[in-house]
Design an enzyme around this catalytic site. Structure first.
Site, PDB file in Angstrom:
ATOM      1  N   CYS A 125      38.810  28.527  32.193  1.00  0.00           N
ATOM      2  CA  CYS A 125      39.793  27.446  32.217  1.00  0.00           C
ATOM      3  C   CYS A 125      39.133  26.085  32.324  1.00  0.00           C
ATOM      4  O   CYS A 125      39.772  25.070  32.122  1.00  0.00           O
ATOM      5  CB  CYS A 125      40.759  27.645  33.378  1.00  0.00           C
ATOM      6  SG  CYS A 125      41.495  29.253  33.325  1.00  0.00           S
ATOM      7  N   ASN A 149      35.816  33.293  41.161  1.00  0.00           N
ATOM      8  CA  ASN A 149      35.685  33.725  39.757  1.00  0.00           C
ATOM      9  C   ASN A 149      34.325  33.371  39.161  1.00  0.00           C
ATOM     10  O   ASN A 149      33.870  34.012  38.227  1.00  0.00           O
ATOM     11  CB  ASN A 149      36.809  33.120  38.914  1.00  0.00           C
ATOM     12  CG  ASN A 149      36.973  31.640  39.139  1.00  0.00           C
ATOM     13  OD1 ASN A 149      37.239  31.192  40.253  1.00  0.00           O
ATOM     14  ND2 ASN A 149      36.800  30.869  38.098  1.00  0.00           N
ATOM     15  N   GLY A 183      47.256  40.632  35.333  1.00  0.00           N
ATOM     16  CA  GLY A 183      47.030  41.868  34.580  1.00  0.00           C
ATOM     17  C   GLY A 183      45.740  41.890  33.786  1.00  0.00           C
ATOM     18  O   GLY A 183      45.022  42.883  33.764  1.00  0.00           O
TER      19      GLY A 183
END
Ligand code: PLP
Length: 393
Positions: free
Chosen positions: A324, A150, A199
């Protein structure tokens, strides 16, 4: 001021077709898909269609799809299921650069007596495959590797890793949260046993995800209660979320190849201009095989957080790494694992593009960023010291 959104690895915009597909299921068709009446049955039928859209996108079968609340739950469910299946096996193989969804769970399992092998990466961010192979032992309950990182976009050879695990009878899970919609996935022809998807990373809604579990894999649910998802994930279905995710997968299956070529062109234009215009800059993971939309750049002698604040003043949204882990002042564990010095890692910014970015937006960043870096270096004692030393020499 117009927002220039280049933080698509954190989350993406819901595409209008997805929103349109979801809206009736927030308002008109609110029945519970598990109800016996036909009002609920209609909703159940729509969930079946969404499942088919996901299957088609992944090259899977309907019974292999479990809808979850997102990537974090899918990662947790996959690993915990493998451990529950083989309580006698106390070893997990993962990598040093995983997302907190995987890493934090492994850290907790460590305190519960599990042995965790975090496979290293090299300076380019590529996985050490020899070390991976050596660490697959008879005691290994699961090997779990992210497909694409990521922060840097570096792609791991997960299909090869899955085959190696399979040869030793070890279940293999991959976190494909950043991969989906950016590079093709075909599970039919792979040895991957479990896969996580989210999603909101592929222009679908937040709070919905998928755990793919290959047929004939014994699965122990993480969340128990009702009989939803064939007893594999309890809780009333997030109907609008599932329908939105199905639509997002359908669109990605049809459009991704063409869109990603355009996104790659924009990303490369951004990188080349910044590299040639701003000295002491590097692209992290630039030598590895990478996602087409991600660019992680380090600017020596400046703080990434300060760059973000200045970019924000121009309406430009980027990130210093994982959403995060933001708020933490620690340098990125991903960049440190690549051997990047902590000070350089602190000066890193991630731009993650999507099909919504335009050439004009890229050019705005190209015009704006060098001025920001110059300004910050102008007030950096380290930069002045380095310049002074160079002049003295
Ligand atoms: N895995 C990766 C690689 C991610 O990038 C993310 C989100 O940033 C997650 C897992 C978590 O997904 P979710 O936000 O759907 O829980």
């Amino acid at each position: 001021m117009k927002t220039i959104y280049m933080d698509n690895n954190a989350t993406t915009r819901v595409v209008p077709e997805v929103l349109e597909a979801m809206l009736p299921y927030l308002h008109d068709f609110y029945g519970n898909p598990s109800s016996a009446h036909s009002f609920g049955g209609e909703v159940a039928q729509k969930i079946t269609e969404a499942r088919e859209q996901v299957d088609h996108f992944l090259g899977a079968d309907p019974e292999e799809i479990i809808f979850t609340s997102g990537g974090t739950e899918s990662d947790n469910a996959a690993i915990q299921s493998a451990l529950a299946n083989h309580p006698e096996k106390r070893h997990i193989v993962t990598s040093r650069v995983e997302h907190p969804a995987d890493r934090a769970l492994c850290r907790r399992l460590l305190t519960q007596g599990y042995r965790i092998s975090e496979i290293p990466v090299n300076a380019a961010g590529d996985l050490d495959m020899a070390s991976y192979q050596e660490n697959l032992t008879p005691d290994t309950a699961i090997a779990s590797l992210m497909w694409a990182n990521n922060e840097t976009g570096v792609i791991f050879p997960v299909e090869e890793a899955a085959t190696l695990a399979r040869e030793k009878g070890i279940p293999f899970h991959t976190d494909a949260v950043q991969t989906a919609g950016k590079i093709p996935i075909n599970l039919k022809s792979s040895g991957i046993q479990m896969l996580s998807l989210s999603g909101h990373k592929l222009h679908g809604p937040k709070g919905i995800g998928v755990l793919y579990v290959r047929k004939r894999t014994k699965f122990v649910p993480l969340i128990v209660g009702g009989h939803q998802e064939r007893n594999r994930r309890a809780g009333t279905e997030n109907t609008p979320g599932i329908i939105g995710l199905g639509k997002a997968c359908e669109l990605a299956a049809n459009r991704a190849a063409e869109e990603n070529a355009r996104v790659r062109e924009l990303r490369d234009r951004l990188e080349l201009s910044i590299l040639s215009g701003v000295p002491y800059t590097r692209v992290n993971g630039g030598e590895a095989s990478r996602l087409p939309n991600t660019s992680n750049m380090s600017f020596e002698y400046v703080e990434g957080e300060a760059i973000l604040l200045y970019l924000d003043e121009f309406g430009i949204c980027a990130s210093t790494g994982s959403a995060c882990s933001s708020g933490s002042l620690e340098p990125s564990h991903v960049l440190l694992s690549m051997g990047i010095p902590p000070a350089t890692a602190q000066g890193s910014v991630r731009f993650s593009l999507s099909v919504y970015n335009t050439r004009e937006e890229i050019d705005t960043v190209i015009e704006t960023l060098p001025g920001i870096i110059n300004k910050l270096r102008g007030i950096s004692p380290l930069w002045s010291a380095m310049r002074g030393a160079r002049l003295a020499n």
